[in-house]
Scaffold this active site. Structure first.
Site, PDB file in Angstrom:
ATOM      1  N   LYS A 178       0.848  -1.213   0.000  1.00 12.09           N
ATOM      2  CA  LYS A 178       0.000   0.000   0.000  1.00 12.09           C
ATOM      3  C   LYS A 178       0.873   1.249   0.000  1.00 12.09           C
ATOM      4  O   LYS A 178       0.387   2.368   0.079  1.00 12.09           O
ATOM      5  CB  LYS A 178      -0.860   0.041   1.282  1.00 12.09           C
ATOM      6  CG  LYS A 178      -2.038  -0.850   1.333  1.00 12.09           C
ATOM      7  CD  LYS A 178      -2.930  -0.421   2.527  1.00 12.09           C
ATOM      8  CE  LYS A 178      -2.933  -1.427   3.613  1.00 12.09           C
ATOM      9  NZ  LYS A 178      -3.694  -1.010   4.805  1.00 12.09           N
TER      10      LYS A 178
ATOM     11  N   LYS B 238       2.818   1.948   2.451  1.00 14.35           N
ATOM     12  CA  LYS B 238       2.841   2.433   3.845  1.00 14.35           C
ATOM     13  C   LYS B 238       3.924   1.677   4.611  1.00 14.35           C
ATOM     14  O   LYS B 238       3.953   0.456   4.600  1.00 14.35           O
ATOM     15  CB  LYS B 238       1.491   2.129   4.527  1.00 14.35           C
ATOM     16  CG  LYS B 238       0.406   3.137   4.283  1.00 14.35           C
ATOM     17  CD  LYS B 238      -0.792   2.820   5.195  1.00 14.35           C
ATOM     18  CE  LYS B 238      -1.708   4.015   5.319  1.00 14.35           C
ATOM     19  NZ  LYS B 238      -2.803   3.791   6.258  1.00 14.35           N
TER      20      LYS B 238
END
Ligand code: C2G
Length: 154
Positions: free
Chosen positions: A46, A48
């Site tokens: 993602k 992240k």
């Protein structure tokens, strides 16, 4: 009577009041709340980088009184099989994902809830990095000023 099963997915890094308010609200929308916590590997996908490792994030979420079951979120595709496997009636997620999971309407109700304003993991991380950037000299100067103020007030 069949229990109403609610599910949500998220990273829940640096667990904060926005996460808590969401989980509390989700529990009030059904009888059982399942939370799929994104693994560290999935988060990299993602884009992240999580600060807190998966096992700790999962343990914290599992300890929340509103949460009945925690499972790892390892890929985007697992939502449909999770919904079928656990007999999920309602999928809910914050409105930062508005419309992104409408395809799940074929399997269960889908809702997007307003996020809690004023708090996010990114904001917390930015605050921490700002504190880390304060130089030792600035800290020492600040302590000197405080000391002088304390003496003046004494
Ligand atoms: N959230 C919120 N208010 C905030 C911050 C987050 O309501 N101030 C909600 C998000 O909308 C999300 C949940 O808390 O529903 C978890 O947020 P994140 O950990 O940022 O989740 P995210 O990385 O968006 O992962 O497959 C879905 C993804 O795994 C969602």
């Amino acid at each position: 009577m069949k229990k109403k099963i609610v599910i949500t997915y998220g990273t829940f890094d640096m667990f904060h009041i926005g996460h808590l308010k969401l989980l509390k609200r989700l529990k009030s929308m059904g009888d059982e709340l399942i939370v799929a916590v994104s693994t560290d590997e999935f988060n990299l996908g993602k884009g992240k980088k999580t600060l807190i490792p998966y096992d700790q994030r999962a343990e914290i979420v599992a300890a929340i009184q509103y949460v009945d079951k925690v499972l790892p979120e390892t890929c985007w595709e697992q939502k449909v099989s999770d919904i079928k496997k656990f007999g999920v009636d309602l999928f809910v997620i914050g409105d930062d994902w508005q419309g992104k999971f409408d395809f799940l309407k074929e399997y269960c109700e889908v809702m997007y809830l307003a996020r809690t304003e004023g708090v996010s993991t990114t904001m917390l991380k930015d605050s921490l990095s700002a504190i880390k950037k304060i130089s030792k000299e600035d800290l020492i100067n600040a302590l000197d000023i405080l000391e002088r103020l304390r003496n003046d007030l004494a």
